[in-house]
Structure formats: C-alpha cells, structure tokens
Design a protein around this motif. Sequence first.
Motif, PDB file in Angstrom:
ATOM      1  N   ASP A 478      -0.772   9.149  -3.268  1.00  0.00           N
ATOM      2  CA  ASP A 478      -1.672   9.147  -3.227  1.00  0.00           C
ATOM      3  C   ASP A 478      -2.472   7.860  -2.431  1.00  0.00           C
ATOM      4  O   ASP A 478      -3.035   6.413  -2.878  1.00  0.00           O
ATOM      5  N   GLY A 479      -2.249   7.867  -1.338  1.00  0.00           N
ATOM      6  CA  GLY A 479      -2.649   6.874  -0.181  1.00  0.00           C
ATOM      7  C   GLY A 479      -2.898   7.633   1.166  1.00  0.00           C
ATOM      8  O   GLY A 479      -2.471   7.972   1.945  1.00  0.00           O
ATOM      9  N   SER A 480      -2.924   6.652   2.281  1.00  0.00           N
ATOM     10  CA  SER A 480      -3.214   6.652   3.042  1.00  0.00           C
ATOM     11  C   SER A 480      -2.309   6.271   4.389  1.00  0.00           C
ATOM     12  O   SER A 480      -2.416   6.373   5.760  1.00  0.00           O
ATOM     13  N   PHE A 481      -1.253   5.432   3.799  1.00  0.00           N
ATOM     14  CA  PHE A 481      -0.229   4.833   5.087  1.00  0.00           C
ATOM     15  C   PHE A 481       1.014   4.710   4.117  1.00  0.00           C
ATOM     16  O   PHE A 481       1.332   4.030   2.845  1.00  0.00           O
ATOM     17  N   MET A 482       2.127   4.779   4.770  1.00  0.00           N
ATOM     18  CA  MET A 482       3.610   4.389   4.361  1.00  0.00           C
ATOM     19  C   MET A 482       4.891   3.819   4.960  1.00  0.00           C
ATOM     20  O   MET A 482       4.293   4.003   6.334  1.00  0.00           O
ATOM     21  N   ASP A 483       5.125   2.537   4.711  1.00  0.00           N
ATOM     22  CA  ASP A 483       5.876   1.745   6.398  1.00  0.00           C
ATOM     23  C   ASP A 483       6.903   2.645   6.169  1.00  0.00           C
ATOM     24  O   ASP A 483       7.421   2.962   5.199  1.00  0.00           O
ATOM     25  N   HIS A 484       7.831   1.651   7.275  1.00  0.00           N
ATOM     26  CA  HIS A 484       8.930   2.381   7.415  1.00  0.00           C
ATOM     27  C   HIS A 484      10.697   2.430   6.043  1.00  0.00           C
ATOM     28  O   HIS A 484      10.890   2.759   5.625  1.00  0.00           O
ATOM     29  N   ALA A 485      10.331   0.606   5.641  1.00  0.00           N
ATOM     30  CA  ALA A 485      10.650   0.345   4.276  1.00  0.00           C
ATOM     31  C   ALA A 485      10.874   1.232   3.685  1.00  0.00           C
ATOM     32  O   ALA A 485      11.485   2.170   2.575  1.00  0.00           O
ATOM     33  N   ALA A 486       9.496   1.148   2.791  1.00  0.00           N
ATOM     34  CA  ALA A 486       9.322   2.187   2.008  1.00  0.00           C
ATOM     35  C   ALA A 486       9.935   3.314   1.874  1.00  0.00           C
ATOM     36  O   ALA A 486       9.679   4.501   1.178  1.00  0.00           O
ATOM     37  N   TYR A 487       9.883   4.254   3.560  1.00  0.00           N
ATOM     38  CA  TYR A 487       9.653   5.884   3.601  1.00  0.00           C
ATOM     39  C   TYR A 487      11.273   5.643   3.369  1.00  0.00           C
ATOM     40  O   TYR A 487      11.595   6.616   2.975  1.00  0.00           O
ATOM     41  N   GLU A 488      12.143   4.921   4.016  1.00  0.00           N
ATOM     42  CA  GLU A 488      12.974   5.085   4.043  1.00  0.00           C
ATOM     43  C   GLU A 488      13.899   4.832   2.803  1.00  0.00           C
ATOM     44  O   GLU A 488      14.810   6.102   1.865  1.00  0.00           O
ATOM     45  N   ALA A 499      21.200  15.493  -4.556  1.00  0.00           N
ATOM     46  CA  ALA A 499      22.790  15.671  -4.286  1.00  0.00           C
ATOM     47  C   ALA A 499      23.228  15.465  -5.637  1.00  0.00           C
ATOM     48  O   ALA A 499      24.729  16.310  -6.109  1.00  0.00           O
ATOM     49  N   GLN A 500      22.795  15.220  -6.867  1.00  0.00           N
ATOM     50  CA  GLN A 500      23.170  15.428  -7.725  1.00  0.00           C
ATOM     51  C   GLN A 500      22.872  16.519  -8.996  1.00  0.00           C
ATOM     52  O   GLN A 500      22.992  16.602 -10.069  1.00  0.00           O
ATOM     53  N   GLY A 501      21.809  17.560  -8.185  1.00  0.00           N
ATOM     54  CA  GLY A 501      21.097  18.645  -8.872  1.00  0.00           C
ATOM     55  C   GLY A 501      20.148  18.605  -8.831  1.00  0.00           C
ATOM     56  O   GLY A 501      19.919  19.678 -10.377  1.00  0.00           O
ATOM     57  N   GLY A 502      19.495  17.353  -9.463  1.00  0.00           N
ATOM     58  CA  GLY A 502      17.733  17.887  -9.364  1.00  0.00           C
ATOM     59  C   GLY A 502      17.168  18.215  -7.822  1.00  0.00           C
ATOM     60  O   GLY A 502      17.589  18.411  -6.636  1.00  0.00           O
ATOM     61  N   ALA A 503      15.631  18.508  -8.508  1.00  0.00           N
ATOM     62  CA  ALA A 503      15.119  19.038  -7.929  1.00  0.00           C
ATOM     63  C   ALA A 503      13.874  17.845  -7.249  1.00  0.00           C
ATOM     64  O   ALA A 503      13.150  17.338  -8.507  1.00  0.00           O
ATOM     65  N   VAL A 504      12.739  17.557  -5.942  1.00  0.00           N
ATOM     66  CA  VAL A 504      12.484  17.036  -5.739  1.00  0.00           C
ATOM     67  C   VAL A 504      10.793  17.430  -5.248  1.00  0.00           C
ATOM     68  O   VAL A 504      11.620  17.714  -4.048  1.00  0.00           O
ATOM     69  N   ASP A 505       9.844  17.335  -5.514  1.00  0.00           N
ATOM     70  CA  ASP A 505       9.115  17.735  -4.706  1.00  0.00           C
ATOM     71  C   ASP A 505       7.635  16.428  -4.608  1.00  0.00           C
ATOM     72  O   ASP A 505       7.582  15.751  -5.294  1.00  0.00           O
ATOM     73  N   ILE A 506       7.807  16.039  -3.194  1.00  0.00           N
ATOM     74  CA  ILE A 506       6.730  15.105  -3.133  1.00  0.00           C
ATOM     75  C   ILE A 506       5.532  15.459  -2.069  1.00  0.00           C
ATOM     76  O   ILE A 506       5.841  16.378  -0.708  1.00  0.00           O
ATOM     77  N   THR A 507       4.525  15.282  -2.600  1.00  0.00           N
ATOM     78  CA  THR A 507       3.151  15.874  -2.233  1.00  0.00           C
ATOM     79  C   THR A 507       2.577  14.505  -1.441  1.00  0.00           C
ATOM     80  O   THR A 507       2.651  13.373  -2.007  1.00  0.00           O
ATOM     81  N   GLY A 508       1.131  14.685  -1.107  1.00  0.00           N
ATOM     82  CA  GLY A 508       0.671  13.933  -0.429  1.00  0.00           C
ATOM     83  C   GLY A 508      -1.243  14.014  -1.024  1.00  0.00           C
ATOM     84  O   GLY A 508      -1.037  14.892  -1.952  1.00  0.00           O
ATOM     85  N   ARG A 509      -2.528  13.556  -0.232  1.00  0.00           N
ATOM     86  CA  ARG A 509      -3.036  14.034  -1.023  1.00  0.00           C
ATOM     87  C   ARG A 509      -4.415  15.423  -0.712  1.00  0.00           C
ATOM     88  O   ARG A 509      -4.553  15.054   0.417  1.00  0.00           O
ATOM     89  N   ARG A 510      -3.504  16.207  -1.759  1.00  0.00           N
ATOM     90  CA  ARG A 510      -4.073  17.439  -1.426  1.00  0.00           C
ATOM     91  C   ARG A 510      -4.440  17.739  -2.969  1.00  0.00           C
ATOM     92  O   ARG A 510      -4.036  17.701  -3.658  1.00  0.00           O
ATOM     93  N   PRO A 511      -5.716  19.087  -2.607  1.00  0.00           N
ATOM     94  CA  PRO A 511      -5.666  19.597  -3.709  1.00  0.00           C
ATOM     95  C   PRO A 511      -4.847  20.455  -4.835  1.00  0.00           C
ATOM     96  O   PRO A 511      -4.893  20.585  -6.182  1.00  0.00           O
ATOM     97  N   GLY A 512      -3.722  20.187  -3.669  1.00  0.00           N
ATOM     98  CA  GLY A 512      -2.966  21.335  -4.493  1.00  0.00           C
ATOM     99  C   GLY A 512      -1.780  20.788  -5.100  1.00  0.00           C
ATOM    100  O   GLY A 512      -1.039  21.279  -6.307  1.00  0.00           O
ATOM    101  N   THR A 513      -1.483  19.553  -5.168  1.00  0.00           N
ATOM    102  CA  THR A 513      -1.154  18.612  -6.212  1.00  0.00           C
ATOM    103  C   THR A 513      -1.419  18.466  -7.376  1.00  0.00           C
ATOM    104  O   THR A 513      -2.895  18.467  -8.221  1.00  0.00           O
TER     105      THR A 513
END
Length: 836
Positions: A478-488, A499-513
Amino acid sequence: MSACVPARADSARTKHIHPPHSPPPGGPRRFRLAGADVSAAIAVFLIALPLSLGIALATGAPLQAGLVAAAVGGIVAGRIGGCPLQVSGPAAGLTVVTADLIQRYGWRTTCAITILAGLAQLGLGCLRVARSALAVSPAIVHGMLAGIGVTIAVAQLHIVLGGTPQSSVPDNLVALPAQLANLHPADLAVSVLTLTLLLLWPRVPGRAGALLGKLPAALIAVAGATAVASFTGLLLPKVDLPSWSSHALATLPDGPVLGLLAAVLTTTLVCSVQSLLGAVAVDKLVTARPAPAGHVKRSNLDRELLGQGAANIVSGSLGGLPIAGVAVRSSANVAAGAVSRNSTMLHGVLVVIAALLMVPALELIPLASLAALVMAVGLKMVSLNHIRTVTRHREVLVYAVTTFGVVFFGVLEGVALGIAVAVGVALHRLTRTRITHDHVEGVHYVHVRGQLTFLAVPRLSRVLHQVPPGADAAVELDGSFMDHAAYETLQDWQKTHTAQGGAVDITGRRPGTRISEPAEEDGCRCRPWTPWRNHQCERPPKTPPPGARGQATTDGSADGTLGTATGPNAPGTRETRDTAGAPGAPHPPGASGAADGPTGHELARGISAFHRNTGPLMRRELARLAREGQQPSQLFLTCADSRVVTSMITSSGPGDLFVVRNVGNFVPLPGEESGDDSVAAAIEYAVDVLKVRSITVCGHSGCGAMQALLGAEHGGARTPLQRWLRHGLPSLERALPDLDAHANEPEPEQGHEAGRSRPLLAGRGPVDAVERLCLANVVQQLEHLRGHDSVARSLRAGDLELHGMYFHVGEAQSYLLSEDAEGGVFALVPTTDLTA
C-alpha cells in the motif's frame, strides 16, 4: 553580402511610412489614469508614509531612507515588476536583517549590500528560477515572519517605554525589567494612545464607522497621537529629517568577504521569497475580488524578481532601505479597487512629494508613536491562522524551530534550521513504513503501508519470516514507491517460500485486494477509480440466510425487481455470471439490500480521493470547459445499469459525451400519451442547441429491464417501473412476435428464415430470449429516434448520424450496428481496436 549592407545604393534613402496593406499607425498612446487607481494610490500612500518612517526607525537607519525606499519601490518596482497590484517598499520582514547589517557594517556599507542583493535578484530573474522559491515550505516562511515579528515587537517595546533597544532579543529581554522600572510616562501615554486608535478605529459602529473606515487606521493613529502630543506640549523625541544635501549614500563595501557574501545572500533570500509569496497572495486577492473594474493580468514571477532587483539597486544607490513586496500595502491597494500598476507608481510619486514638501509636518511625529505602530505590525506577523494551518498539516515543529532560530540566532540561521528540520520531517515520513502480519482462515496476510525503502528492509524481512514455510501468503503493498533493496528482499523471499511449497500473492494498490483486518472498522482498503473491481471489499464470509445462496441481482438494484440470476457463486464472491453465461462483474454484499452494503462513507471517501488525486490533474481542463461551455460531439443514450460505465467503454472524458441514461435505454415515441418529456427534451437540447453530430443508442447484455419486460404482465401498469416498461413493448414485438411459443428457446441458426430477419451478434444468433430482446431493443429505439422532429430535420440536412451499440458485460466487448441490405435490418458487427 552582409545583411547590414543595403542591397541597393538608394535603399538608405528609402522612407517607409508603414507596411503595405496595413492601416497607418495612430498617434502616440495617451496616458490614462483611472479614477480607481487614483483613490487606491492615495489610500496606499496614507498607509505607507507612517510605516516607512517607523520601519526606518526600527532598523536604526536614517528616517529619510524609509521614504526613499517607499518612493523607489512604488515607481521602479511598480513599473518593471511582474505583479501589477503589488506594492513594494521597506518591509517589516526586512527590519531584523537590515538592523543587523547596520550594526555590523554601518549604514553606507548596508546600502552597498542592498545594491549587490539587487544585482543578485536580477541574475536570478534572468535565470528564470522564480518559481523555485515557491518550493520553500510555507511553514518555514511563516515561521521566519513570526520570528521577525517577535524580534520587532520586543525591540520596539523599549522605545514605547521611553528607552533604547538592544542589539538582540536576549539582550532586550534581559534589559526589559530595568526598562520597566525606569519608564517614561509621556512616551508610554503616546504609545498607548496610538495603539488604542489603531485597534478601535476599524471598529467604529454605524454609518459613521463605514465612512470613517475608509481612512487607514495607521494614519489616524499616528496623526491623532501627534496632535495630542503637540497640543499638550509633551516633551518627546520626535522625527528628525536632516537636509537632503547631507543624506548618506552608498559606498564600497568594507568588511570580511565571507560576512559580506552571507549578508548579500540573506538580503536576497528574504527580499525574493517575501516578494514572490506576496505576488501569489495578491493574485488570490484579485481573483476573489467581487466585480473587478478591469482585467488584471496574473503575476509574472520572473519579471517580478527583475523588478525587485532593479528597485533594490536604485534604492541602495540613493541611500534607501532594502525593498520587498509588502502585504499590508498590497492588500489595501487591491481592496481600494486598483486596476493597473498606475496606482502603485502614483503612490510612489506622492511619497516623493511628501518627502520634499511635508518635512515640517513629519517632524512633529513622536518616535514613540511610530514605535507603537511598528510593534503592532510585528505582533500581527505572528498569525494564529498560520499556526492553526501548520498544526493541521503536522508541520508545527518546522514552524516552531524556524521561529526560535530567527529570534535567537538570526534570519539566515533560523531559515537554515527550518529547512533542515523540514527535510528531516520529510525523510521521516518517507521512511515511516508500517508492516503488519495477520492470519485469517489459513492465509497469512502481510500488509505494507508507506514507502518501501532500504530502511524498512529489516522490518520487512522479520515480518516475512513469521509466515510458516509452505503456507498460503498474500502481500499487499500500500504505497507508491519501492527501491531496489526492498524489491530484491521481497523477490528472494517469494522464491524461497514458493520452493518450500507455499503460495504467494503480491498485490498493489488496487480495489481487487481484499485483506480483512479486524483493527479497521469495516475492513475496507480499496481505492476508488483504480483498476476495476466494482469498488467493493469482501468481508469475512457470513452464513447466508436460507434460500439466499446462489442468488445475485444482475442490475445492481436494491430489490432485484428487474431480474435475478442463479449460479454457483454466492454474493460477495469474486465472480458471478450474467444471464448470457459469461463471467460478469462481482456483486457486492448489500446488492440485495444487505445491511453491510456501501454507505455514505464510501461516497465521501471516493470524493476525497478525487480531490486528492484526480482533481489536480483535471482542474485545468475543467476550468477551460467552465469558461467555454460544453461542446460535446455525441449524444450517448444508454441504460442506467451500474456496470455500463460510458466514459470507460468509450475512452471519453469531460466534455466529450452528452449522456442520457434510463432503465432499458428507451427512447419513447414522441406524441404518445405515455411519452416522456425528459428524454425528448434531452434529445432536442443535444440536437438543436449543442449541435451534436451523432446519436448512439447503447444496450447491454443481461439487462434487467429486458428480463422484467419478458416476465411482466402487460394488462395493467400499477407501479412507476411497470408504467415505464411499456415503452419497451415495441421492442418485445419486434424480437418475439411468437412470444408464447418461443419465449425460452434459443435463436435459430443463420440458415433459418427467422434468424435472418432478426439482429445477429457478430455473425451468430442470440443465445437466449433476453439477449435477443436486448439486440432488438437497440434497433427499435433507433427507429423511435427518427420520429423526433429535431432528429428528422438534422438527418435530412446531413448534419446527424445515428448509431447502435451493444456492450457485452461478461466479455467486456462492444459491438456497433451496421446496416444489413437484406430486410432493412441491422446486423451487429464487432468493433475494431481503436487503441492499436
């Protein structure tokens, strides 16, 4: 051949009277002085005269220097400056700076510093950097003015009590008890009288107050105190204007180079920022002025900086104080009805006349009266309104630090402290990131609020590792900026977790979240007018009432009168299907009248987001439309269904479409007993007044009106909805002449005779009776349109086109009607991609 050499030998003797094909030039332009400018100039002059003397007294400069600065500010800055109605002269905001320069370097070197500051302003004006001065935080500017006001008030208090001010605020505060013990009653009495008149004069009640209020309170206060002191014979220090022949002028600056550079920088900064902010304020005053007598151009800030620089050069050369735009005199100029820069220039001329002819009268003014006037001006610079504003915007710390720095260290030092604190506050807000972890129904939600920079990486990593390996996780940014360190960091964790069998859903600022958060009142985090998701949030699933499972309205109405559809998905799930069988828009909780549906809070939040995000981007275009009026090219007549967003499906904006919406996109026949004047009036207005070039009738799939029309009993119309649906009976007859036998049968294939006589959708027949009726309704309403007189006239003249359109909600696909030669009916064809 050089361009400077005449091409012909006799060309130098050629005498051009005026260019051919143009009228001869008129005579010299006559100078015209509006009456409003004359009255405004007199009002400003009466305010400027005592204030100029008072500010000169407060700085320790020769009193004539204040008159010189007022005259030069009016004439030079008024003529060259870019803000026609701003009045320039000796300003209270420069008092502390000038007093410090005079004490350090002497008066004549201060005049040289004023000249150098003017040259610096000219250079900045030529570089066109005036707008950058507006980037300074208003909290810093208000804090600087408040600190200067406190410094002025504390210093002038000693003169009010009959003493002499010290060089700094701490010294003045230390010496104040001794001054109170040794006050002079005559000076105090004159000062109290001045302050009393200054306070009570604008509050004289009744008609007399309205008449006397036209005279400035500053002039009345000083004149009244002077008259009382003269008639009572009080022995007081008074104004002493030496002969102009002994007036001190500028000399070469003498002092340490770094100190002189700092002095020039400080004077340039304060003069420029105060003048530019004053010009912006004057523009606002002119805009808010009711019924202006003439058009006043908006300020040209770069030219205003050039005008201030030229005025400071002239003022310093003539032995005057530094010059800046003055808020009090500028406000009086605007309020008095000035319409051009002539009022500012005339006020400067009046100051010159007063300085030459009114010296005996000016020398009767007690210094205590001028000190009281300047002290009141200084106290007004500490504005409670400014304090409330910076508190509301959470910048009170910047304001307080700047004020404290100016009072105890100096203007330049205080401003530097304020800038440092403002930068620190901005960095704190940038790096203030809230990261939370919730576990709801087997899913781990990580919510990141704020900007995600390298400073937040340790906290982000710690929270992410709270998610168990192999679990389902959702990360909402829920923000408008992400630098390279946070992205990595985020990507590495996602790869490891997957890889450990989990599921990850990364979403941004949108009403679908949709992440439920018990700490929030309604669990709603969607943002309006972002990638479409019906702008509704899913609440935690509730046990549906008996019989409610699988029911969803297809038109978004509260009671579902216009038809319902059944399916495997309950209300509030991510996906429902319309009656055509294609995926439809999600139906929010509350679409069937549930208690947890959208409320006025949603509307207010959407409006607030528009004001914050979209409004600033659209304001210029909307202002143009407000000035020029609407000139749409199309009349767009469509259904009131909430899923049909005209601006979205046509990629249009403000001023493009004249939209008429009703249930079922009906065009009632004119002249019928059951006709509808509102639709007819809109058509007439669009065609005859707005001169639209096309009219589009747009239907859509899963229309609740068509469903209700199929299932309604047409014997008697009891409700407004049933009476309105009678306008769809011609469409019903066109689509289903044998309704009883084929009401629920699919449309025959193209080879069948009945299939060729009815509208087709991209080469295929309708999938059911509802879609068949939706298509036929578009064709029928186009025929109704031709029955309107205004439409018929424009069609005959070739000024108007009619179009049919069908929007399939589940496919998010629009189709345009094209005329089919066979049978004179229209066959639906898909539209092309206009964005390619």
